[in-house]
Design a protein around this motif. Sequence first.
Motif, PDB file in Angstrom:
ATOM      1  N   GLN B 108       3.438 -11.383 -22.873  1.00 55.07           N
ATOM      2  CA  GLN B 108       2.656 -12.574 -23.163  1.00 55.07           C
ATOM      3  C   GLN B 108       1.681 -12.238 -24.285  1.00 55.07           C
ATOM      4  OE1 GLN B 108       3.089 -15.343 -21.390  1.00 55.07           O
ATOM      5  NE2 GLN B 108       4.406 -14.565 -19.779  1.00 55.07           N
ATOM      6  N   TYR B 109       1.053 -13.269 -24.784  1.00 55.67           N
ATOM      7  CA  TYR B 109       0.109 -13.035 -25.869  1.00 55.67           C
ATOM      8  C   TYR B 109      -1.192 -13.739 -25.573  1.00 55.67           C
ATOM      9  CZ  TYR B 109       4.287 -11.632 -28.367  1.00 55.67           C
ATOM     10  OH  TYR B 109       5.438 -11.018 -28.743  1.00 55.67           O
ATOM     11  N   ASP B 110      -2.238 -13.254 -26.214  1.00 47.16           N
ATOM     12  CA  ASP B 110      -3.531 -13.893 -26.054  1.00 47.16           C
ATOM     13  C   ASP B 110      -3.618 -15.117 -26.951  1.00 47.16           C
ATOM     14  OD1 ASP B 110      -4.590 -12.298 -24.156  1.00 47.16           O
ATOM     15  OD2 ASP B 110      -5.356 -10.819 -25.576  1.00 47.16           O
ATOM     16  N   ASP B 111      -4.654 -15.889 -26.672  1.00 43.83           N
ATOM     17  CA  ASP B 111      -4.892 -17.079 -27.471  1.00 43.83           C
ATOM     18  C   ASP B 111      -5.165 -16.692 -28.928  1.00 43.83           C
ATOM     19  OD1 ASP B 111      -5.082 -19.697 -27.823  1.00 43.83           O
ATOM     20  OD2 ASP B 111      -6.935 -19.994 -26.721  1.00 43.83           O
ATOM     21  N   PHE B 112      -4.640 -17.480 -29.847  1.00 42.41           N
ATOM     22  CA  PHE B 112      -4.835 -17.265 -31.283  1.00 42.41           C
ATOM     23  C   PHE B 112      -4.307 -15.919 -31.762  1.00 42.41           C
ATOM     24  CE2 PHE B 112      -8.435 -20.131 -30.136  1.00 42.41           C
ATOM     25  CZ  PHE B 112      -7.841 -21.257 -30.640  1.00 42.41           C
TER      26      PHE B 112
END
Lengths: 191, 837
Positions: B108-112
Amino acid sequence: MYSKYVIVVLVATFAAFASGQSYEDKRCKCVCPSPAAVFNKTVADKTADHRRHYIANVPPNKCNCAGVIIPRDGPEILGREQEFCPRCECKYENRNTTIIKVVVIIVIWVIMLLVVYMGFLICLDPLINKRAKASYQEHTNEDDESTLGGPSTQMGARGNVLNRVTHQQDKWKRQVREQRRNIYDRHTMLN
Amino acid sequence: MERFPLKSSAPKMGTTYQSVYKKGGNASNGRNVHSTSEDDMVDITPGLQQAAETTPTNHGTFQLYEHAGRNSAASANSYIAQYFSSSVGDAVIFSGMQGDDDIPGIGQYDDFHTIDWQRDIARDRMRHRYIVKKRQDSLWDLIKGAHDAWSGWVCVLLVGVCTGVVAGVIDIGASWMTDLKFGICPQAFWFNREQCCWSSNETTFDHGNCSQWMTWAQVFGESRDGAGAYIISYLFYIVWALIFAALSASLVRMFAPYACGSGIPEIKTILSGFIIRGYLGKWTLIIKVVGLILSVSSGLSLGKEGPMVHIASCLGNILSYLFPKYGRNEAKKREILSAAAAAGVSVAFGAPIGGVLFSLEEVSYYFPLKTLWRSFFCALIAAFILRSINPFGNEHSVLFFVEYNKPWIFFELIPFVGLGIIGGCIATIFIKANIWWCRYRKYSKLGQYPVTEVLVVTLVTAIVAYPNPYTRMNTSQLIYLLFNQCGISNSDPLCDYDRNFTDVSSAIMRAPAKPGVYNAIGLLFLALILKLVMTVFTFGIKVPCGLFIPSLALGAIAGRIVGIGVEQLAFHHSKIWIFSGECSTGDDCITPGLYAMVGAAAVLGGVTRMTVSLVVIMFELTGGVRYIVPLMAAAMASKWVGDALGRQGIYDAHIALNGYPFLDSKDEFQHTSLAADVMQPKRNDTLAVITQDSMTVDDVETLLKETEHNGYPVVVSKESQYLVGFVLRRDLNLAIANARRTMEGITGQSVVVFAGSGHPPPGPPPCLPLNRILDMAPITVTDQTPMETVVDMFRKLGLRQTLVTHNGRLLGVITKKDVLRHVKQMDNEDPSSVLFN
């Protein structure tokens, strides 16, 4: 939370309106110039502008001059159908009134629900939530939770359904606050 | 897909170069004890195969980052040979499966943040191989495999169906609510004016008002006409517009601020590999739908087409969570989003093929053929569903569908190209003014009053729009009116020609214009200016708003005016050589409606800089391929003029205004800088690295605290700086936290082992193996690589970062952010405006 009420009210609304359907779903619509404009060469400009609409409920293959206009305005154009009929445009159309009714009522309901909920959040929620606020401040890293799903379900298993709903709502509120900050305060996005 | 992509004849073992990991003797973590694999992609020796069948397999223990085609098999083999000493018992571990014991959150990835396309695609490939392998095991696995194979199609099917339904809801809701400004149908309040008068028996009624339909003046006991009635209608128009706009703005502000605006710049950025959490969420969807109905109904100069793309993408995102293959893999999810964007345009214009091309030309970044077919299918389903709902009762999915069958003459190409030039100019004026206004809003106090701004714009629009019948009516209806030919059924002043109804043999289309037409032209000209000004101020206010419809309307007005001019010229001078032949026979030769359409295409093409998809959308709207050449000529002329006057289309300009990290594949990088100029760290700084097997957990955590990088290169040792791989900050955090939770004996003194020597320090604190999160195939460039190549690599491979080496040793890192900043710097723009984490 509200879904049960929504369904009950929706069903009631539909039941109330289902009886009074008086509108057709099919029509044949013909538009013609006024007969005077066609037959009388010296007609004044004013009357020539008027169009005549003929709407009839006939099968699609009868949707033409002979099927719609002659039965209605027969005497007026008697003997001169050859001149009058080519000037008419007939179109067969259909629609579904039930879908329109259902959709419009749903839209009204959704808007009303959102407005009521918005009013609730603006007026009542700050009062109710004043006490419960402290317990949720530890969850600062919302992204991890929102993506994993793991911790939140654990939360729910511990507490009851209400707790879970409150927790979800809280998480959502935090996200909206973050969005608001991005857009309305810092103007980093969606300018 | 080939089953043995990396199989080679040389050594028999470990042909997947990165999946091979020599596990040290110390397997005390209780996880990788029996980690022999049986996946068929590894051509293991028979003895090992035997063992694999008897030991419990352990998929999902090693996060494999396999990047096909990056390295040659030969180098892979030598690499393996280095690690694979002799023992058959050494574990060959790999995964890619979302196994049960996978660390949650990996991938998964973080926001922005931007996504790493290569890594995600490699993850999906591994997962796919695992499923293919498992398929032979049992019937259940076979079913699971089949489900996996068709899940992409099922997903786009669902997206198409939902998009069609939502579009139907928006169309019906908006058309009803728009007419609510004028009156109500007392017998059945859910009908708009057209539906209310559906089966009226009156033979004449003016401007679509029949006796069943009550204007607000009539509701309050006035007559239909007269000064009092006009004032009441005017007031109601303004009040309703204000109510709708206020509702829309406050709903957006309260529930989902991301629902405002058109959404296409953001969708473009997201599809290029950016993460904006919540932008495609449930609340955004609901509020965008409701807010769109409200804001369209409020009579503001905006359209629903752009937001439809956003709505469809939201649906794509939400539905992709039903299928883990797409929901848990950001790169794969973007395939669904591309298809959804196509469905959005498909329902917005009733143009399925145009939608697919729009997705290909305008929004998508990574568009393999597979996605093309899925988009095609998705657009088809969405258009079919909307067509079945039949929201406008005209058998089409847009209000302004027109059917043309008139020929055009060669001379007309000149006015068409002229319209293209006019369209390009209008579009440039619009873009410049709108960007200027949006920038002003961004940096001034105006931005602090979003709801007030919406109300003021609505109030001014309503006050100014009502007196002019062409701005009072719904913009879609205006476009329909302008596109239409002046037939019998059209009684608008615009069609006030001195027709000769009596002579059957003569065509009624050819006629001199009467004063009504010239009045209408005047009003249309006012409408053009008003719409242009209002749209500049409207696009960007904090309600859902698109600009397809306003720009189509602008172009249609300009086109219609030009068309009437040419028509009258041809009528009065039908003997000139340019018209002779076609027009002198008495048949109608010039169709003003066609000019309106060409003008609409020109302005829209100038604003968005679309060409192919625009022409296809326009001819799908008209149901005839006869006008492709005029539309192409206008679109091309408009694009040329637009490109000459201003570099960017409106979406690119908004992306630049907001500083989204969008690496446009259309731009060229023409500077001579080298990778060494761009890379981090600059001189005097040290590069934060992790060693492969000598740092303790405490060391790593200190490093994580002290630095803010999103990833760290892993090297053999700090002295040698030989590169081993790359590890992401997020993964590192998650893995350490997970290890502390699940593994016994992990303390701050545990040595973190990423890869390595096979001689972990003996002792009580067991070592922490983090090989699963290590990307062992990071892309590297040398410090002398020209930036042109590096930028190209970032664009085409969808990289997130690349490592820079010198003499084979690690020197630095170039991230996408560095590249974007460098590009901005080179273009003399402010590099700090890039929105990025």
